[in-house]
Design a protein around this motif. Structure first.
Motif, short mmCIF file in Angstrom:
data_model
loop_
_atom_site.label_atom_id
_atom_site.label_comp_id
_atom_site.label_asym_id
_atom_site.label_seq_id
_atom_site.Cartn_x
_atom_site.Cartn_y
_atom_site.Cartn_z
N ILE A 9 -3.49 5.53 13.83
CA ILE A 9 -3.30 5.93 12.43
C ILE A 9 -4.52 5.53 11.63
O ILE A 9 -4.95 4.38 11.66
CB ILE A 9 -2.05 5.23 11.83
N LEU A 10 -5.07 6.50 10.93
CA LEU A 10 -6.21 6.18 10.06
C LEU A 10 -5.71 5.41 8.85
O LEU A 10 -4.67 5.75 8.29
CB LEU A 10 -6.90 7.47 9.61
N PRO A 11 -6.42 4.37 8.43
CA PRO A 11 -5.96 3.64 7.24
C PRO A 11 -6.03 4.50 5.98
O PRO A 11 -6.87 5.40 5.87
CB PRO A 11 -6.93 2.46 7.15
N THR A 12 -5.12 4.22 5.03
CA THR A 12 -5.12 4.93 3.75
C THR A 12 -6.32 4.44 2.94
O THR A 12 -6.53 3.24 2.78
CB THR A 12 -3.81 4.63 2.98
N ARG A 13 -7.11 5.39 2.42
CA ARG A 13 -8.31 5.05 1.65
C ARG A 13 -7.90 4.77 0.19
O ARG A 13 -7.35 5.65 -0.48
CB ARG A 13 -9.34 6.18 1.73
N ALA A 14 -8.15 3.55 -0.26
CA ALA A 14 -7.66 3.13 -1.59
C ALA A 14 -8.81 2.74 -2.51
O ALA A 14 -9.85 2.25 -2.07
CB ALA A 14 -6.70 1.96 -1.43
N TRP A 15 -8.57 2.95 -3.79
CA TRP A 15 -9.52 2.58 -4.85
C TRP A 15 -8.77 1.65 -5.81
O TRP A 15 -7.65 1.94 -6.21
CB TRP A 15 -9.99 3.83 -5.59
N ALA A 43 -4.17 -7.36 1.38
CA ALA A 43 -3.04 -8.01 2.03
C ALA A 43 -2.08 -7.00 2.64
O ALA A 43 -1.20 -7.36 3.41
CB ALA A 43 -2.29 -8.89 1.03
N LEU A 44 -2.24 -5.72 2.28
CA LEU A 44 -1.39 -4.68 2.86
C LEU A 44 -2.01 -4.15 4.14
O LEU A 44 -3.19 -3.82 4.16
CB LEU A 44 -1.22 -3.52 1.88
N PRO A 45 -1.21 -4.04 5.19
CA PRO A 45 -1.77 -3.50 6.43
C PRO A 45 -2.06 -2.01 6.28
O PRO A 45 -1.46 -1.32 5.46
CB PRO A 45 -0.66 -3.74 7.45
N ASN A 46 -2.97 -1.52 7.08
CA ASN A 46 -3.32 -0.10 7.14
C ASN A 46 -3.77 0.48 5.80
O ASN A 46 -3.46 1.60 5.43
CB ASN A 46 -2.13 0.72 7.67
N LEU A 47 -4.52 -0.35 5.05
CA LEU A 47 -5.08 0.09 3.78
C LEU A 47 -6.57 -0.28 3.78
O LEU A 47 -6.91 -1.41 4.11
CB LEU A 47 -4.37 -0.62 2.63
N GLU A 48 -7.41 0.65 3.45
CA GLU A 48 -8.84 0.36 3.40
C GLU A 48 -9.33 0.54 1.97
O GLU A 48 -9.23 1.63 1.40
CB GLU A 48 -9.60 1.32 4.34
N GLY A 156 9.17 -3.18 7.49
CA GLY A 156 7.85 -2.77 7.01
C GLY A 156 7.86 -2.50 5.53
O GLY A 156 8.69 -2.99 4.80
N GLY A 157 6.91 -1.68 5.07
CA GLY A 157 6.72 -1.45 3.64
C GLY A 157 7.85 -0.68 3.00
O GLY A 157 8.81 -0.27 3.66
N LEU A 158 7.71 -0.44 1.73
CA LEU A 158 8.79 0.19 0.97
C LEU A 158 8.62 1.70 0.85
O LEU A 158 9.42 2.36 0.23
CB LEU A 158 8.84 -0.43 -0.44
N GLY A 159 7.53 2.22 1.38
CA GLY A 159 7.35 3.65 1.31
C GLY A 159 6.62 4.13 0.08
O GLY A 159 6.44 5.32 -0.12
N PHE A 160 6.16 3.21 -0.80
CA PHE A 160 5.41 3.65 -1.97
C PHE A 160 4.03 4.16 -1.53
O PHE A 160 3.49 5.10 -2.08
CB PHE A 160 5.17 2.49 -2.97
N VAL A 161 3.47 3.47 -0.54
CA VAL A 161 2.12 3.83 -0.10
C VAL A 161 2.16 5.04 0.82
O VAL A 161 1.25 5.84 0.86
CB VAL A 161 1.47 2.63 0.64
N GLY A 162 3.24 5.19 1.54
CA GLY A 162 3.36 6.33 2.45
C GLY A 162 2.92 5.94 3.85
O GLY A 162 2.27 4.93 4.06
N GLY A 163 3.32 6.75 4.81
CA GLY A 163 2.96 6.45 6.18
C GLY A 163 3.43 7.56 7.08
O GLY A 163 4.03 8.52 6.63
#
Length: 432
Positions: A9-15, A43-48, A156-163
């Motif tokens: 899974i590619l990490p989510t690109r965040a600003w 601190a969130l996994p799979n976030l860049e 896992g997460g709450l689904g706000f970030v998506g996956g």
């Protein structure tokens, strides 16, 4: 470039954006604020985190948060960086969120949403998981413009970030309220079980020493160092979310050992969402019951004084008794430049109940534990008590504690002479 396997899974690109509202009376250093927001995101996994910046604002725009020019300028930069998620370090109203998502064609997460995600990812106990779910639902109830998916997810997460593999489920207030009722019922059962555990722990005649502090201050590292426990300790915000308790033997002044219970707790943070302070009150019960609090500070952090104020404020909000004794533990002295380190050590040496340590190298820890042990070297006090015959439970407790010197039965009840420590007297007075 190596080929991606199907399951990778590619990490989510965040600003990350830190709004610096210049008219805000409680304005903090925006550079430190942005650094903390980036640390939260990391601190969130799979976030860049591919970019971050401070956005100076004279005032908040009700509809879009930022002005039109700034929105367009940010849009260009984020498009070029192929950003998928924007984290805004502050409150964002549902209307602002919807409008910004339309403008930027990305997901928006505000500070509360981000902290909820982290809490969800870190919560370990059943109670912690339920508390996070309830806090998240209360938050989402005001944001029905968003879809929420976490009710179907096991962990896992709450689904706000998506996956991957998540379905977007449109939920209305009734569905959320029904789920909140179900969660409250489950939580009541869990809390009752915890109360039984606490009641059995209250019989243990060992004092409770609770570690508190700003998140990332090094509490878990210290806890692991002195107990040998393998608590999750990492240079990451909110590394610990559920209290961990261990029995610990420390030397006493008579050449023997003193037993204490050491409790590691969730780190505090400025602007902690109010629903989370309430939600985690039960998780912090060990602090409310503590005989001694060790306030662990990252003394090498630029914002160490502000962090101290945040911790003390949250302790006050949680209802910590004013008379609960507290030691200040200045951690991470190994990270200070030599001159600053010498000054801190000298000052800690002059101030009562302040101890400079390094949880990594172990420096200063023996002196701190010796002081903790000495704190419980209490002088015993003799008291005369009269207990009505109906107070059999209190009488039994006095005998269990081994504090009764003499007892006579009178017309009014039990006439007792006891010899006890101030801590035992406090426990007795608080019994119902």
């Amino acid at each position: 470039m190596a080929e991606l396997h199907e399951h990778e899974i590619l990490p989510t690109r965040a600003w990350v954006l830190h709004p610096d509202i210049t008219s805000d009376r409680d304005r903090r250093d925006p550079v430190a604020g942005l650094e903390e927001a980036v640390a939260l995101a990391e601190a969130l996994p799979n976030l860049e985190v591919v970019g971050s910046e401070i956005v100076r604002l004279p005032k908040i725009q009700p509809g879009h948060l930022f002005g039109t020019g700034k929105i367009e300028e940010l849009n260009q930069r984020m498009k070029a960086a192929e950003v998928e998620l924007v984290l805004i370090d502050g409150p964002v109203s549902p209307v602002q969120q919807r409008n910004l998502e339309k403008e930027w064609k990305v997901k928006i997460l505000d500070r509360t949403g981000l902290i909820l995600e982290i809490f969800s990812d870190r919560a370990r106990t059943r109670e912690g998981v339920l508390q996070v779910e309830m806090a998240a639902l209360s938050y989402q109830r005001t944001r029905l413009v968003r879809a929420w998916t976490h009710l179907e997810r096991q962990r896992g997460g709450l689904g706000f970030v998506g996956g991957p593999g998540e379905t977007q489920i449109e939920a209305d207030r009734r569905a959320i309220d029904e789920q909140l009722v179900r969660l409250r019922r489950q939580l009541d059962k869990v809390v009752k079980t915890r109360e039984l555990h606490r009641a059995s722990r209250a019989k243990v005649p060992f004092p409770i020493v609770a570690l508190v502090g700003y998140t990332n201050a090094g509490k878990s590292t210290f806890f692991n160092k002195v107990t040998g426990a393998d608590v999750f300790a990492k240079d990451m915000l909110f590394a610990t979310l559920d209290p961990t308790m261990r029995q610990l033997s420390i030397p006493n002044a008579h050449g023997g050992d003193r037993e204490i219970i050491l409790s590691d707790t969730v780190g505090f943070i400025s602007k902690l969402p109010t629903q989370l302070v309430a939600a985690f009150r039960a998780t912090l019960e060990e602090v409310l019951d503590a005989d001694l609090i060790l306030h662990v500070r990252d003394i090498a952090a630029e914002e160490t004084e502000e962090q101290k104020e945040d911790v003390l404020k949250i302790l006050h909000d949680l209802g910590i008794r004013e008379d609960t004794p507290m030691f200040e533990v200045w951690n991470k002295i190994d990270l200070l430049p030599e001159e600053a380190r010498a000054a801190r050590l000298e000052r800690a040496g002059r101030e009562p109940n302040v101890f400079a340590i390094s949880a990594v190298t172990g420096e200063g820890i023996d002196a701190l534990l010796a002081a903790v042990s000495a704190w419980f070297e209490e002088d015993k006090i003799e008291r005369d008590l009269v207990l009505p015959y109906a107070e059999g439970r209190k009488r039994a407790w006095l005998f269990e504690e081994g504090v009764v010197l003499n007892e006579e039965m009178t017309q009014d009840g039990y006439d007792l002479k006891v010899l006890w420590t101030p801590r035992q007297e406090k426990q007795f007075r608080e019994m119902t």
